[in-house]
Design an enzyme around this catalytic site. Structure first.
Site, PDB file in Angstrom:
ATOM      1  N   ASN A  10       0.862  -1.188   0.000  1.00 43.22           N
ATOM      2  CA  ASN A  10       0.000   0.000   0.000  1.00 43.22           C
ATOM      3  C   ASN A  10       0.897   1.235   0.000  1.00 43.22           C
ATOM      4  OD1 ASN A  10      -1.859   2.006   0.407  1.00 43.22           O
ATOM      5  ND2 ASN A  10      -2.394   1.395   2.506  1.00 43.22           N
ATOM      6  N   HIS A  96      -9.355   1.380   4.937  1.00 40.04           N
ATOM      7  CA  HIS A  96      -8.074   1.541   5.622  1.00 40.04           C
ATOM      8  C   HIS A  96      -8.276   2.474   6.818  1.00 40.04           C
ATOM      9  CE1 HIS A  96      -3.975   2.606   6.560  1.00 40.04           C
ATOM     10  NE2 HIS A  96      -3.627   1.514   5.916  1.00 40.04           N
ATOM     11  N   GLY A 174       2.807   2.308  10.744  1.00 40.14           N
ATOM     12  CA  GLY A 174       3.761   3.398  10.599  1.00 40.14           C
ATOM     13  C   GLY A 174       4.522   3.719  11.879  1.00 40.14           C
TER      14      GLY A 174
HETATM   15  P1  13P Z   1       3.245   0.404   7.566  1.00 45.25           P
HETATM   16  O1  13P Z   1       3.707  -0.896   6.984  1.00 45.25           O
HETATM   17  O2  13P Z   1       3.982   1.593   7.059  1.00 45.25           O
HETATM   18  O3  13P Z   1       3.150   0.327   9.060  1.00 45.25           O
HETATM   19  O4  13P Z   1       1.733   0.623   7.051  1.00 45.25           O
HETATM   20  C1  13P Z   1       0.834  -0.407   7.183  1.00 45.25           C
HETATM   21  C2  13P Z   1      -0.387  -0.071   6.423  1.00 45.25           C
HETATM   22  O5  13P Z   1      -1.127   0.818   6.801  1.00 45.25           O
HETATM   23  C3  13P Z   1      -0.646  -0.800   5.180  1.00 45.25           C
HETATM   24  O6  13P Z   1      -1.924  -0.538   4.710  1.00 45.25           O
END
Ligand code: 13P
Length: 256
Positions: A10, A96, A174
């Site tokens: 993503n 999401h 994140g």
């Molecule tokens: P990260 O892998 O950056 O933590 O993001 C996860 C995410 O939201 C994928 O949709």
């Protein structure tokens, strides 16, 4: 029945068309021989057409990151399923947590979006997950039950089996804070049990992904968990090399 592992990247709001083209030229040779694994990139609307064209004939599918539930109408700024299928987009990420948090996406709207995606022939990835406070309060299962049951509410058993669910604990997105294997397995097994209640024939076929700070180093352990069928990768999907290493980890697990 064995489920094919699925690794989806993503990109969120990253990459111009030019950057996307550079990326895909780096990714395609790296995943060329990833037999037995499904791979997708979920890209901004503006890069969809270019990525569909550049991945044609490869194993990489192209997904949008959102869509409206109506086929058309007075919804300024929105994009409908027929607009995605017209350009051969394969699927769409729905619900999401960033869309739920910043754009007030509701479970009710999502129940219509999932149905509209399936009706149009798009493969939906429905995202669910709890906040840190909900986990600390012991409300993880309640939150997941609500999101899964409402999100899948309008679907027949056959349709439910065609939905990929992504379990993304919000506190892990994140943050570099990955769910422990036990947390990921427990939540995903719980989601599978919820799906089983609604679609006993479909649950063994439903793919459920883990998402939240998945990295090339951490992926092998997560992907080996019994109920984890793949990963929805954010930050680590932005570079072809790190994304391809996660795809490789899935190939290893599938071959084991
Ligand atoms: P990260 O892998 O950056 O933590 O993001 C996860 C995410 O939201 C994928 O949709």
């Amino acid at each position: 029945m064995a489920r094919t592992p699925f690794i989806a990247g993503n990109w969120k709001m990253h990459k111009t068309v030019q950057e996307a083209e550079d990326y895909i030229q780096g990714l395609l040779p790296r995943v060329y021989s990833a037999d037995g694994v499904d791979v997708a990139i979920c890209v901004p609307f503006t890069a969809l057409q270019a990525m569909v064209d550049s991945t044609r004939g490869s194993r990489v599918e192209v997904f949008a990151q959102n869509m409206h539930e109506a086929d058309h109408g007075a919804f300024t700024g929105e994009v409908a399923a027929p607009m995605l299928t017209e350009i051969d987009v394969h699927g769409v990420v729905l619900g999401h947590s960033e869309r739920r948090q910043y754009f007030n996406e509701t479970d009710k709207a999502l129940s219509y979006k999932v149905l509209a995606a399936l009706d149009a022939g798009l493969k939906p990835i429905l995202c669910v997950g709890e906040t840190e406070e909900e986990r600390e309060r012991g409300d993880t299962e309640r939150k997941l039950r609500h999101q899964v049951q409402e999100g899948l509410e309008r679907l027949s058993s056959d349709q439910i089996a065609a939905v990929t669910v992504a379990y993304e604990p919000i506190w892990a997105i994140g943050t570099g804070k990955v769910a422990t294997p036990e947390q990921a397995q427990d939540a995903i097994a719980f989601i599978r049990a919820l799906i089983n209640d609604k679609a006993p024939d479909g649950a063994p076929l439903s793919r459920i992904l883990y998402g939240g700070s998945v990295s090339p180093d951490g992926a092998p352990e997560l992907l080996a968990l019994p109920d984890v069928d793949g990963a929805l990768v954010g930050g680590a999907s932005l570079e072809p090399e790190s994304f391809a290493r996660i795809v490789d980890a899935a190939v290893q697990v599938a071959a084991a």
